[in-house]
Structures are given as C-alpha cells and as structure tokens.
Design a protein around this motif. Structure first.
Motif, PDB file in Angstrom:
ATOM      1  N   LEU A 142      13.239  -5.182  -7.389  1.00 40.87           N
ATOM      2  CA  LEU A 142      13.428  -4.970  -5.954  1.00 40.87           C
ATOM      3  C   LEU A 142      12.384  -4.022  -5.384  1.00 40.87           C
ATOM      4  O   LEU A 142      11.910  -4.209  -4.265  1.00 40.87           O
ATOM      5  CB  LEU A 142      14.836  -4.432  -5.687  1.00 40.87           C
ATOM      6  CG  LEU A 142      15.973  -5.420  -5.871  1.00 40.87           C
ATOM      7  CD1 LEU A 142      17.316  -4.736  -5.666  1.00 40.87           C
ATOM      8  CD2 LEU A 142      15.833  -6.602  -4.932  1.00 40.87           C
ATOM      9  N   GLU A 143      12.019  -3.015  -6.160  1.00 40.34           N
ATOM     10  CA  GLU A 143      11.006  -2.061  -5.691  1.00 40.34           C
ATOM     11  C   GLU A 143       9.666  -2.763  -5.492  1.00 40.34           C
ATOM     12  O   GLU A 143       8.956  -2.518  -4.526  1.00 40.34           O
ATOM     13  CB  GLU A 143      10.859  -0.892  -6.682  1.00 40.34           C
ATOM     14  CG  GLU A 143      12.051   0.027  -6.770  1.00 40.34           C
ATOM     15  CD  GLU A 143      13.179  -0.546  -7.640  1.00 40.34           C
ATOM     16  OE1 GLU A 143      12.907  -1.402  -8.508  1.00 40.34           O
ATOM     17  OE2 GLU A 143      14.329  -0.141  -7.416  1.00 40.34           O
ATOM     18  N   GLU A 144       9.313  -3.637  -6.436  1.00 34.50           N
ATOM     19  CA  GLU A 144       8.047  -4.375  -6.309  1.00 34.50           C
ATOM     20  C   GLU A 144       8.071  -5.282  -5.086  1.00 34.50           C
ATOM     21  O   GLU A 144       7.074  -5.388  -4.355  1.00 34.50           O
ATOM     22  CB  GLU A 144       7.780  -5.204  -7.573  1.00 34.50           C
ATOM     23  CG  GLU A 144       7.452  -4.376  -8.790  1.00 34.50           C
ATOM     24  CD  GLU A 144       7.371  -5.228 -10.052  1.00 34.50           C
ATOM     25  OE1 GLU A 144       6.597  -4.842 -10.945  1.00 34.50           O
ATOM     26  OE2 GLU A 144       8.060  -6.253 -10.148  1.00 34.50           O
ATOM     27  N   LEU A 145       9.216  -5.917  -4.836  1.00 38.30           N
ATOM     28  CA  LEU A 145       9.328  -6.785  -3.675  1.00 38.30           C
ATOM     29  C   LEU A 145       9.249  -5.986  -2.384  1.00 38.30           C
ATOM     30  O   LEU A 145       8.623  -6.415  -1.409  1.00 38.30           O
ATOM     31  CB  LEU A 145      10.628  -7.580  -3.714  1.00 38.30           C
ATOM     32  CG  LEU A 145      10.713  -8.644  -4.809  1.00 38.30           C
ATOM     33  CD1 LEU A 145      12.111  -9.276  -4.821  1.00 38.30           C
ATOM     34  CD2 LEU A 145       9.657  -9.702  -4.609  1.00 38.30           C
ATOM     35  N   ASP A 146       9.876  -4.787  -2.351  1.00 39.09           N
ATOM     36  CA  ASP A 146       9.769  -3.926  -1.179  1.00 39.09           C
ATOM     37  C   ASP A 146       8.325  -3.545  -0.914  1.00 39.09           C
ATOM     38  O   ASP A 146       7.871  -3.556   0.238  1.00 39.09           O
ATOM     39  CB  ASP A 146      10.620  -2.654  -1.357  1.00 39.09           C
ATOM     40  CG  ASP A 146      12.101  -2.921  -1.214  1.00 39.09           C
ATOM     41  OD1 ASP A 146      12.466  -3.967  -0.622  1.00 39.09           O
ATOM     42  OD2 ASP A 146      12.896  -2.095  -1.697  1.00 39.09           O
ATOM     43  N   ASN A 147       7.596  -3.218  -1.967  1.00 41.32           N
ATOM     44  CA  ASN A 147       6.184  -2.860  -1.816  1.00 41.32           C
ATOM     45  C   ASN A 147       5.364  -4.045  -1.298  1.00 41.32           C
ATOM     46  O   ASN A 147       4.474  -3.882  -0.463  1.00 41.32           O
ATOM     47  CB  ASN A 147       5.590  -2.362  -3.129  1.00 41.32           C
ATOM     48  CG  ASN A 147       6.165  -1.031  -3.538  1.00 41.32           C
ATOM     49  OD1 ASN A 147       6.658  -0.268  -2.708  1.00 41.32           O
ATOM     50  ND2 ASN A 147       6.133  -0.741  -4.838  1.00 41.32           N
ATOM     51  N   LEU A 148       5.680  -5.252  -1.767  1.00 42.71           N
ATOM     52  CA  LEU A 148       4.990  -6.446  -1.287  1.00 42.71           C
ATOM     53  C   LEU A 148       5.264  -6.684   0.188  1.00 42.71           C
ATOM     54  O   LEU A 148       4.359  -7.027   0.960  1.00 42.71           O
ATOM     55  CB  LEU A 148       5.389  -7.669  -2.101  1.00 42.71           C
ATOM     56  CG  LEU A 148       4.872  -7.762  -3.531  1.00 42.71           C
ATOM     57  CD1 LEU A 148       5.529  -8.926  -4.262  1.00 42.71           C
ATOM     58  CD2 LEU A 148       3.354  -7.933  -3.531  1.00 42.71           C
ATOM     59  N   VAL A 149       6.516  -6.497   0.604  1.00 41.22           N
ATOM     60  CA  VAL A 149       6.882  -6.699   2.008  1.00 41.22           C
ATOM     61  C   VAL A 149       6.218  -5.659   2.887  1.00 41.22           C
ATOM     62  O   VAL A 149       5.699  -5.973   3.963  1.00 41.22           O
ATOM     63  CB  VAL A 149       8.413  -6.666   2.182  1.00 41.22           C
ATOM     64  CG1 VAL A 149       8.802  -6.627   3.639  1.00 41.22           C
ATOM     65  CG2 VAL A 149       9.037  -7.872   1.493  1.00 41.22           C
ATOM     66  N   GLU A 150       6.193  -4.412   2.436  1.00 36.28           N
ATOM     67  CA  GLU A 150       5.569  -3.338   3.221  1.00 36.28           C
ATOM     68  C   GLU A 150       4.067  -3.536   3.347  1.00 36.28           C
ATOM     69  O   GLU A 150       3.461  -3.146   4.336  1.00 36.28           O
ATOM     70  CB  GLU A 150       5.870  -1.988   2.589  1.00 36.28           C
ATOM     71  CG  GLU A 150       7.322  -1.564   2.746  1.00 36.28           C
ATOM     72  CD  GLU A 150       7.650  -0.296   1.964  1.00 36.28           C
ATOM     73  OE1 GLU A 150       6.734   0.289   1.351  1.00 36.28           O
ATOM     74  OE2 GLU A 150       8.820   0.097   1.996  1.00 36.28           O
TER      75      GLU A 150
END
Length: 92
Positions: free
Chosen positions: A82-90
């Motif tokens: 989830l953290e990696e996905l948040d970073n991708l979205v940001e």
C-alpha cells in the motif's frame, strides 16, 4: 493490465498459474462437498440438512482456497505494498 505492467501477459508466469489455480479450486471445492455428503449420509441427516451441509462445505472450501490463491498470487506477482501504491499515486 496490472499496475506498472506493459505489453502482453506472460503465458507461463501469469496465464497458466491462473488457470491451474482455478482448476485446483474447483477440485478442492468438489472434494469438500463430497466429504460433506459422505458425512451427511453416514450420520443419517435429513435431505435438507445434507444439502445445507454440502453447500456450506462447498462455500468454506472455495473460501479457504480463495485465500490461499490470493497469498500465492501475491507472492508470485510481487504485488506492490500500500505504501508503494501511495507513492505511485502521489508521484502522478
């Protein structure tokens, strides 16, 4: 396509494992239902109770296998956290 996936799906790394796991899920579900049917007959349950037991066993078998399939695919396809996905979205 999955997150970050480009191009066509890979036959041996994606398509075959998906179909194998699907087929195994069917086998596990049928096996669970067969065991439940045997138990229902052995304990002289009514037809309604045997049906309910078989349906429940089928549902539980399917659910357990679904969780196992999720865990296998999660490792096999290296799903982002989830953290990696948040970073991708940001980053977008």
């Amino acid at each position: 396509m999955g997150v970050g996936q480009r191009g066509r799906s890979h036959l041996t790394k994606e398509i075959i494992p998906f179909w194998v796991m699907g087929a195994l899920g069917i086998v596990v579900s049928i096996g669970g239902a067969a065991v439940a049917r045997h138990i229902g007959i052995e304990h002289h349950l009514s037809h309604l109770m045997q049906t309910a037991l078989v349906l429940l066993a089928n549902l539980v078998s399917f659910g357990v296998f679904w969780v196992l399939k999720f865990m296998v695919f999660n490792r096999l396809f290296h799903v982002h956290t989830l953290e990696e996905l948040d970073n991708l979205v940001e980053a977008v």
